[in-house]
Design an enzyme around this catalytic site. Structure first.
Site, PDB file in Angstrom:
ATOM      1  N   ASP A  48      10.544 102.867 156.332  1.00 22.11           N
ATOM      2  CA  ASP A  48      10.000 101.525 156.141  1.00 22.11           C
ATOM      3  C   ASP A  48      10.918 100.436 156.684  1.00 22.11           C
ATOM      4  OD1 ASP A  48      12.018 101.757 154.311  1.00 22.11           O
ATOM      5  OD2 ASP A  48      10.900 100.888 152.635  1.00 22.11           O
ATOM      6  N   HIS A 254      26.629 101.537 182.848  1.00 17.09           N
ATOM      7  CA  HIS A 254      26.012 101.077 181.608  1.00 17.09           C
ATOM      8  C   HIS A 254      26.640 101.770 180.401  1.00 17.09           C
ATOM      9  CE1 HIS A 254      22.117  99.669 183.841  1.00 17.09           C
ATOM     10  NE2 HIS A 254      23.139  98.858 184.013  1.00 17.09           N
ATOM     11  N   ASP A 271      31.225  93.849 179.785  1.00 17.90           N
ATOM     12  CA  ASP A 271      29.986  93.233 180.259  1.00 17.90           C
ATOM     13  C   ASP A 271      29.176  92.943 179.004  1.00 17.90           C
ATOM     14  OD1 ASP A 271      27.523  92.549 181.316  1.00 17.90           O
ATOM     15  OD2 ASP A 271      27.544  94.085 182.866  1.00 17.90           O
ATOM     16  N   ASP A 282      25.065  86.292 180.759  1.00 14.77           N
ATOM     17  CA  ASP A 282      25.486  87.595 181.284  1.00 14.77           C
ATOM     18  C   ASP A 282      26.843  87.424 181.959  1.00 14.77           C
ATOM     19  OD1 ASP A 282      25.562  90.206 182.138  1.00 14.77           O
ATOM     20  OD2 ASP A 282      23.802  90.088 183.437  1.00 14.77           O
ATOM     21  N   HIS A 365      25.404  99.191 193.021  1.00 11.68           N
ATOM     22  CA  HIS A 365      24.381  98.270 192.514  1.00 11.68           C
ATOM     23  C   HIS A 365      24.352  97.018 193.385  1.00 11.68           C
ATOM     24  CE1 HIS A 365      27.432  95.602 190.644  1.00 11.68           C
ATOM     25  NE2 HIS A 365      28.043  96.704 190.239  1.00 11.68           N
ATOM     26  N   HIS A 369      20.982  89.427 189.984  1.00 10.11           N
ATOM     27  CA  HIS A 369      19.599  89.514 189.520  1.00 10.11           C
ATOM     28  C   HIS A 369      19.238  88.188 188.868  1.00 10.11           C
ATOM     29  CE1 HIS A 369      21.187  89.943 185.409  1.00 10.11           C
ATOM     30  NE2 HIS A 369      22.006  90.866 185.881  1.00 10.11           N
ATOM     31  N   HIS A 376      17.541  90.537 182.764  1.00  8.55           N
ATOM     32  CA  HIS A 376      16.998  90.787 184.102  1.00  8.55           C
ATOM     33  C   HIS A 376      15.646  90.092 184.107  1.00  8.55           C
ATOM     34  CE1 HIS A 376      19.696  94.093 185.820  1.00  8.55           C
ATOM     35  NE2 HIS A 376      20.253  93.719 184.679  1.00  8.55           N
ATOM     36  N   GLU A 408      27.697  89.381 190.766  1.00  9.55           N
ATOM     37  CA  GLU A 408      28.465  90.413 190.078  1.00  9.55           C
ATOM     38  C   GLU A 408      28.850  91.600 190.961  1.00  9.55           C
ATOM     39  OE1 GLU A 408      26.124  92.864 187.323  1.00  9.55           O
ATOM     40  OE2 GLU A 408      24.453  91.467 187.616  1.00  9.55           O
ATOM     41  N   TYR A 412      34.009 100.895 191.758  1.00  9.50           N
ATOM     42  CA  TYR A 412      34.109 101.954 190.746  1.00  9.50           C
ATOM     43  C   TYR A 412      34.630 103.207 191.455  1.00  9.50           C
ATOM     44  CZ  TYR A 412      30.856  98.476 189.112  1.00  9.50           C
ATOM     45  OH  TYR A 412      30.267  97.263 188.810  1.00  9.50           O
ATOM     46  N   ARG A 429      34.442  95.016 187.592  1.00  8.05           N
ATOM     47  CA  ARG A 429      33.286  94.173 187.896  1.00  8.05           C
ATOM     48  C   ARG A 429      33.615  92.760 187.413  1.00  8.05           C
ATOM     49  NH1 ARG A 429      29.759  97.173 186.025  1.00  8.05           N
ATOM     50  NH2 ARG A 429      29.190  96.317 183.993  1.00  8.05           N
ATOM     51  N   GLU A 431      31.521  89.094 186.898  1.00  8.96           N
ATOM     52  CA  GLU A 431      30.140  88.577 186.900  1.00  8.96           C
ATOM     53  C   GLU A 431      30.084  87.191 186.268  1.00  8.96           C
ATOM     54  OE1 GLU A 431      25.721  89.992 185.326  1.00  8.96           O
ATOM     55  OE2 GLU A 431      27.518  90.835 184.415  1.00  8.96           O
TER      56      GLU A 431
END
Length: 465
Positions: A48, A254, A271, A282, A365, A369, A376, A408, A412, A429, A431
């Site tokens: 619940d 991620h 991030d 972001d 990447h 964005h 996004h 960004e 890596y 990174r 950003e």
């Protein structure tokens, strides 16, 4: 001023009313019809207990209304005296409000949010067939949800059942969201003000995390500093799952904050950012757990920072959306050659690295964005038509003043036999959120430093206190 009182303020009401008028005008330009936009459903977490409710962004964009179980109907063919904007929402219920909190109810919601009419949500299935009957078109989020598609089929069937009485169902079902996407791509002053505040809160959270970080801390301890700052300054939630990655974990794009220990010599990639009043920020920063970059870390960090500077320089009204990415790729590719991470004897020049996409092993990447209500955010990245390139893709759209996007770049570098060992397991990174202007862009998130020397100075200062 709290969130609910702001939503009911005359300024905010005018913002949402004007957006609805723009949608109605767009529907009329396509021949008229009725548009239906529902908020997000509540989702059960276990037994619940529900997941924290978060409104649908399209619905919120047009209403400012944050309660669950709500639907907006816009009638572009409403005659004089008929309502063009109609809200369906939960009724007042003293017992449920004791458990779940305040509800506006239809009458108060109509007045507070500037709508023409409002009804109980329980009346939706009865009222919608009446509203769409004899309309030329029905606009909704076509094909985005099996539940919504089924609901629409039910409404259309109810209208068709009246066919012998001369009632006709809409002859067209059209996708509504692209109309709103184009609106959402250009931020108005109301949106920019909220996003500035969200960016400032997120920057403060990053500063707190940098100051608090010490070798021996676990990733989730650093994350706690971020979450504390978000809520302390009034943000309702993180804009997305916070990434706090120590050492080699930073090479996982991620990676969720876990229990790994930040060790002396590790870089920490964060991030993370907040959502404030329905709008995301972001930010990514990478810094040394010990307060000082190693020579190899500093070498790669400065390459990424230079790539970001190049991308920022290419971000301006009239430029291709792809221009910042290409600017960053060129700098990163040259850096990969200069460091020997990409072997010059195998890939001769920076143009070869780009043409062969050899950089994608270390930078997989894109450089940015859209950002807005969603981290996004809505909106196409390519033009609707135009000459296609050799791969069959449509042209990239041109940036316009009022667009908001991230910048960004990153690198890596995982451990591998063909990569110099000093660079192994370094993930970086950087950003920032950029508001496009006529002459360039404005960075909203630079309250937290990006220069390596400034980061080291900040951490030295916090270590001495």
């Amino acid at each position: 001023m709290n969130f609910l009182s702001e939503l009911a303020s005359p300024i905010a009401v005018d913002v949402y009313r004007n957006r609805r008028e723009r949608v109605l005008a767009a529907l009329r330009a396509q021949g008229g019809g009725v548009a239906i936009v529902s908020t997000a459903p509540e989702v059960m977490r276990n037994r619940d207990t529900d997941y924290p409710f978060r409104h649908d962004s399209y619905f919120y964009y047009l209403t400012g209304f944050t309660e669950p179980e709500a639907t907006l109907v816009l009638n572009a063919n409403a005659r004089d005296g008929e309502p063009a904007s109609i809200l369906f929402c939960r009724e007042k219920n003293a017992e449920r409000e004791t458990w779940e909190g305040f509800r506006f109810g239809p009458e108060a919601a109509r007045d507070a949010f500037g709508l023409d009419a409002a009804h109980p949500i329980a009346a939706l299935d009865e009222q919608v067939p009446r509203l769409i009957a004899d309309q030329p078109a029905l606009f909704y989020s076509l094909g985005t949800s099996a539940e919504i598609d089924a609901q629409v089929r039910g409404w259309l069937a109810a209208v068709r059942a009246q066919g012998r009485s001369g009632v006709r169902a809409p002859s067209k079902a059209l996708h509504l969201l692209p109309i709103i996407d184009e609106m959402r791509l250009v931020k108005d002053a109301h949106e920019v003000a909220i996003m500035r505040r969200a960016a400032s809160i997120s920057a403060e959270a990053h500063l707190r995390a940098m100051r608090a970080c010490r070798p021996g801390m676990r990733e989730y301890e650093i994350e706690a500093e971020l979450l504390y700052t978000f809520r302390r300054h009034g943000a309702q939630a993180p804009a997305y799952g916070s990434i706090v990655a120590a050492g080699a974990n930073a090479c996982v794009l991620h990676y969720p904050a876990g229990n790994a220990i930040a060790r002396d010599g590790d870089l920490i990639l964060i991030d993370a950012a907040c959502e404030l009043d329905g709008y995301a920020s972001d930010i990514t920063r990478t810094f040394p757990a010990s307060g000082r970059f190693t020579p190899a870390q500093r070498e790669l960090y400065d390459i990424v920072l230079a790539a970001q500077a190049a991308a920022i320089g290419a971000t301006r009204a009239g430029a291709s959306f792809d221009a910042p990415h290409q600017a960053a790729v060129k700098v990163l590719s040259q850096g990969l050659l200069d460091t020997g991470i990409i072997d010059k004897t195998k890939v001769g020049s920076v143009d070869d690295v780009i043409a062969e996409r050899a950089y994608m092993r270390f930078y997989m990447h894109r450089t940015g964005h859209w950002i807005g209500m969603d981290v996004h955010d809505a909106g196409e990245y390519r033009e609707a038509d135009g000459p296609r390139d050799e791969e069959g893709a449509r042209p990239w759209r041109r940036l316009a003043a009022g667009n908001m996007l991230t910048v960004e770049p990153g690198l890596y570098v995982r451990a591998a036999e063909d990569v110099p060992e000093r660079y192994w397991n370094i993930g970086i990174r950087i950003e920032d959120d950029a508001l496009v202007t006529a002459t360039g862009c404005e960075l909203l998130t630079r309250e937290v430093p990006v220069a390596a020397d400034e980061i080291e100075a900040l951490m030295r200062e916090s270590a001495s206190n």
